[in-house]
Scaffold this motif. Sequence first.
Motif, PDB file in Angstrom:
ATOM      1  N   UNK A 582       0.819  -1.207   0.000  1.00 42.06           N
ATOM      2  CA  UNK A 582       0.000   0.000   0.000  1.00 42.06           C
ATOM      3  C   UNK A 582       0.859   1.266   0.000  1.00 42.06           C
ATOM      4  N   UNK A 583       0.197   2.336  -0.336  1.00 40.42           N
ATOM      5  CA  UNK A 583       0.805   3.666  -0.204  1.00 40.42           C
ATOM      6  C   UNK A 583      -0.137   4.505   0.620  1.00 40.42           C
ATOM      7  N   UNK A 584       0.446   5.214   1.569  1.00 43.00           N
ATOM      8  CA  UNK A 584      -0.348   6.120   2.392  1.00 43.00           C
ATOM      9  C   UNK A 584      -0.164   7.510   1.816  1.00 43.00           C
ATOM     10  N   UNK A 585      -1.241   8.209   1.590  1.00 40.46           N
ATOM     11  CA  UNK A 585      -1.049   9.575   1.114  1.00 40.46           C
ATOM     12  C   UNK A 585      -2.057  10.517   1.753  1.00 40.46           C
ATOM     13  N   UNK A 586      -1.670  11.771   1.790  1.00 38.50           N
ATOM     14  CA  UNK A 586      -2.503  12.798   2.406  1.00 38.50           C
ATOM     15  C   UNK A 586      -2.896  13.796   1.336  1.00 38.50           C
ATOM     16  N   UNK A 587      -4.151  14.176   1.362  1.00 39.75           N
ATOM     17  CA  UNK A 587      -4.568  15.162   0.381  1.00 39.75           C
ATOM     18  C   UNK A 587      -5.625  16.067   0.995  1.00 39.75           C
ATOM     19  N   UNK A 588      -5.481  17.378   0.728  1.00 38.25           N
ATOM     20  CA  UNK A 588      -6.457  18.326   1.250  1.00 38.25           C
ATOM     21  C   UNK A 588      -7.813  18.114   0.567  1.00 38.25           C
ATOM     22  N   UNK A 589      -7.766  17.428  -0.567  1.00 39.23           N
ATOM     23  CA  UNK A 589      -9.024  17.178  -1.282  1.00 39.23           C
ATOM     24  C   UNK A 589      -9.782  16.022  -0.648  1.00 39.23           C
ATOM     25  N   UNK A 591     -10.774  13.455   2.842  1.00 34.81           N
ATOM     26  CA  UNK A 591     -11.446  13.745   4.111  1.00 34.81           C
ATOM     27  C   UNK A 591     -10.498  14.422   5.109  1.00 34.81           C
ATOM     28  N   UNK A 592     -11.048  15.344   5.908  1.00 33.53           N
ATOM     29  CA  UNK A 592     -10.241  16.082   6.883  1.00 33.53           C
ATOM     30  C   UNK A 592     -10.673  15.697   8.289  1.00 33.53           C
ATOM     31  N   UNK A 593      -9.743  15.812   9.239  1.00 36.65           N
ATOM     32  CA  UNK A 593     -10.109  15.520  10.624  1.00 36.65           C
ATOM     33  C   UNK A 593     -10.670  16.785  11.276  1.00 36.65           C
ATOM     34  N   UNK A 594     -10.925  16.727  12.580  1.00 39.56           N
ATOM     35  CA  UNK A 594     -11.573  17.843  13.275  1.00 39.56           C
ATOM     36  C   UNK A 594     -10.765  19.130  13.198  1.00 39.56           C
ATOM     37  N   UNK A 595      -9.445  19.000  13.115  1.00 40.05           N
ATOM     38  CA  UNK A 595      -8.596  20.190  13.044  1.00 40.05           C
ATOM     39  C   UNK A 595      -8.364  20.648  11.609  1.00 40.05           C
ATOM     40  N   UNK A 596      -9.062  20.046  10.660  1.00 40.54           N
ATOM     41  CA  UNK A 596      -8.907  20.457   9.272  1.00 40.54           C
ATOM     42  C   UNK A 596      -7.689  19.864   8.599  1.00 40.54           C
ATOM     43  N   UNK A 597      -7.034  18.888   9.282  1.00 38.96           N
ATOM     44  CA  UNK A 597      -5.877  18.230   8.674  1.00 38.96           C
ATOM     45  C   UNK A 597      -6.350  17.025   7.859  1.00 38.96           C
ATOM     46  N   UNK A 598      -5.697  16.758   6.744  1.00 41.84           N
ATOM     47  CA  UNK A 598      -6.146  15.613   5.937  1.00 41.84           C
ATOM     48  C   UNK A 598      -5.917  14.292   6.671  1.00 41.84           C
ATOM     49  N   UNK A 599      -6.858  13.385   6.525  1.00 39.23           N
ATOM     50  CA  UNK A 599      -6.748  12.054   7.101  1.00 39.23           C
ATOM     51  C   UNK A 599      -6.030  11.165   6.089  1.00 39.23           C
ATOM     52  N   UNK A 600      -5.126  10.319   6.602  1.00 38.48           N
ATOM     53  CA  UNK A 600      -4.351   9.454   5.700  1.00 38.48           C
ATOM     54  C   UNK A 600      -5.269   8.582   4.854  1.00 38.48           C
ATOM     55  N   UNK A 601      -4.972   8.536   3.568  1.00 32.62           N
ATOM     56  CA  UNK A 601      -5.690   7.657   2.663  1.00 32.62           C
ATOM     57  C   UNK A 601      -4.738   6.537   2.273  1.00 32.62           C
TER      58      UNK A 601
END
Length: 860
Positions: A582-589, A591-601
């Motif tokens: 797998x590859x873990x990636x973060x994107x502002x596009x 889902x975001x967490x409560x603090x507005x940070x992207x959740x790992x996809x």
Amino acid sequence: MTDQRFNPLAADKRWQARWSESRVFEADDASSKPRSYVLEMFPYPSGRIHMGHVRNYTMGDVLARFRRMQGFEVLHPMGWDAFGMPAENAAMEKKVHPGEWTRANIAAMRSQLKTLGFAFDWSRELATCEPNYYGQEQALFIDLFEGGLVYRKESAVNWDPVDMTVLANEQVIDGKGWRSGAPVEKRKLSQWFLKITDFAEDLLAGLGELKAWPDKVRLMQENWIGKSQGLQFHFALAEPQDDIATVEVFSTRPDTIFGASFVALAADHPLTQKLASQNAALAAFAEECKAGGTTAAELETMEKKGFDTGLTVTHPLDPDWQLPVYVANFVLMDYGTGAVFGVPAHDQRDLDFARKYDLPVKRVVSDGEEADALFAGDEAYTGPGKVVNSAFLDGMTIEDAQKAVIARADTEGWGKAQTTWRLRDWGVSRQRYWGTPIPIIHCDGCGPVPVPKDQLPVVLPEDIDFETPGNPLERHPTWKHVDCPKCGKAARRETDTLDTFVDSSWYFLRFASQPDDRPFDPEVVKQWLPVTQYIGGVEHAILHLLYARFWTRALASIGKLDFAEPFESLFTQGMVTHETYSIKHFSMAGPLDDDGQPIAQITYYPPDEIERNKDGAFLIEGGKELNIGRIEKMSKSKKNVIDPDPIIEQYGADAVRFFMLSDSPPERDLPWSEAGIEGSWRFVQRLWRLFISVAEAADAPAAEDKPLNRKLHQTIAGVADDIEALSFNKAVAKIFELVNLIEKSAPSADRNDAIRTLARIVAPMVPHIAEEAWALLGESDLIADAPWPKVQESLLVEDEVTIAVQVRGKLRDTLTTAKGSSKDQLEALALASEKVQRSLDGAEIKKVIVVPDRLVNIVI
RNA sequence: GCGGACGUGGCGAAAUGGUAGACGCAGCAGACUUAAAAUCUGCUAUCCGAAAUGGGUGUGCGGGUUCGAGUCCCGCCGUCCGCACCA
């Protein structure tokens, strides 16, 4: 010159055709041989077989072939558990009839299974979705109905809002539908039930006799049946509410009756409902309780909550003692009586509740240290001890006090000993199309009337609409409109179908005997059943295996069978697993967490898109490095599925079968690996080289090779034991040892004999190459019909043994000596060892332990 | 929370209380080959040692029983599975 390489592409097909033409694997009901019924759990025809199937059926196949070689008449059938939701989902999504979809899947999977060369008796193949199967199931249902084991009742059922059907308790997992995953709702419906609870005691007791079942499965069933023994008794209400004058409770701890400080009712208890009808606050509280979740996490954190009804009850052993009555969120209506008495000092839930509502907490069992009535702390004492602060019970053990209280309740008439079960009756009605129609007709005058047997099967209509959700049978324009078989007036056909677990509760009987005019011939069934060895996944430890045990008992109880347990011996095999990439990636596009940070996809990649080497895993396209995840069950979501088809095509059936048996013990998970299958492929080729070496050099020197002979016969015996114990990995290791030794041995007549015998030893595991070798070696019959090689017992014992010599338990030397040397001889030999003397270094010998043919231990 | 199983090299694993690591995979070295593949031979728990047919350590951790413990007992830790407000 013989081909130097074994070519499975041609050979597999050729031998599969030979087996099929000669019908060697068709079981003979009239055979005089001893019987062996080897059965693997039949598959749901999802469309393609997966590695789990391959492993499961390979194990069964090795055993079945081995038993045949040992002279048993073997029944080894295969069929299809063909009803169920996926076919209806396919119908909705792809606009194809469930029957068409299912039958196409069966055809595809049958031909896949055939490429693996399994020794199935295909003449007995059955599919539960065909009228000749489910019609007989309807006949059995009517038998059970007439035997009083089927009833209909209005009940709150688990309703799956996505599949729009009722689920059995066993199909609700953490409050969600086992298939859809949707939160289950409660609904009141009229449902058909099978009286499995009539057999609770029997099913529990029967587990004790199933010596060849895994302890784990027996324990799981035991817990599921859930027998509790205790006292059921009633408290008198101080102020009776209309017709309700008492509160009935059940307790496994009547010994703590003097520690009671409250009575708690379930939210849907009749008394609660009565009170709630006059009390809006209580009604609201009861609603709140019902809304509460049932998942593990929620239960863990959920607070104990109660509602004081203001009512009181009188303690049965003290007319002056009044206890408050609460409604509590932790009391379940569908267990026991739906009401409990709380003993806070000795039950954690009761203690939490009492502390919260400031109720008395009285110690009535002493742990041997503290005995006063005041109980401090937040941890209930549930251990053993003597009863204290309890009037006539003081000083008794818990067990004696329980008996005393039960005896007193019995004499005084306010309660009696009671056994309570966790097991519920089996609700079998499903509001679905693709299942066995329940053969009942509802008549306004006569009630539910079974369809006369000469009118069976009740066949599913073909012209069906899947456009609207719900039960298509209910909506069919004509199907349900029939006349009552009893009075002839217009009536309605039952439109519910049977739970598919009913289909799998008797298929093993139908495999043994499948006449056209009845479900089975008991005389023929008796010859085969119980199943000698049943093999399948542990995921069926409760549902399928409990239902099948029940169904068999139920048929026995109405005289249709004369045995109670369907499966003599059970084996639950591990899963086939694979690494994940797998590859873990973060994107502002994303889902975001409560603090507005992207959740790992996480994106998963299938094994055929990556290059795996010792440095890691890399995408073939682009070379990007991937994260190597843990080895887990093959699943579509993790994309770590290996499709058996291309593997079989590349390596042949034998290499795949052999890999399934190698390395991992069968009850444990088997990690699939490219290297592993390569290894099996190489082994198959090594075998082939041995076989052609004999075929081409038949004029070997007539020399004897005793060590090889010895190894051969040890292997014959060892492999037989291992296969019988299903320890295939050990059998494989022994075969490797033999092959290694044969390869090292000089040409000789014994060596040639060993290789000829080797063909039979490996035949159950790698049958195609074994047949090919058998023919190559000049045999005209099938190796499948050859007997298992006979062991020469005299060769099993070594005449020389290696003795371990220890000084104070530490190995210092080994020495080889004649088997059966006396203790004195061994001791003398050990003491003569230079290494031992060096190690002793002149120390005084206190004692010498001699285990003949094993070791000498010198204690200083 | 209750119940259960399991924990051994780089990996999959063997081991009636009696020589831990059989067997396989991977790896390393070599042979054959113009070369590669295939095949064959040898090595491969770990530390000290140039090596030894030398020694130490070692089966999750800590104790115990035993002449001797991966194995039995007690207590921890971890992983996985099942059940779960079950009175």
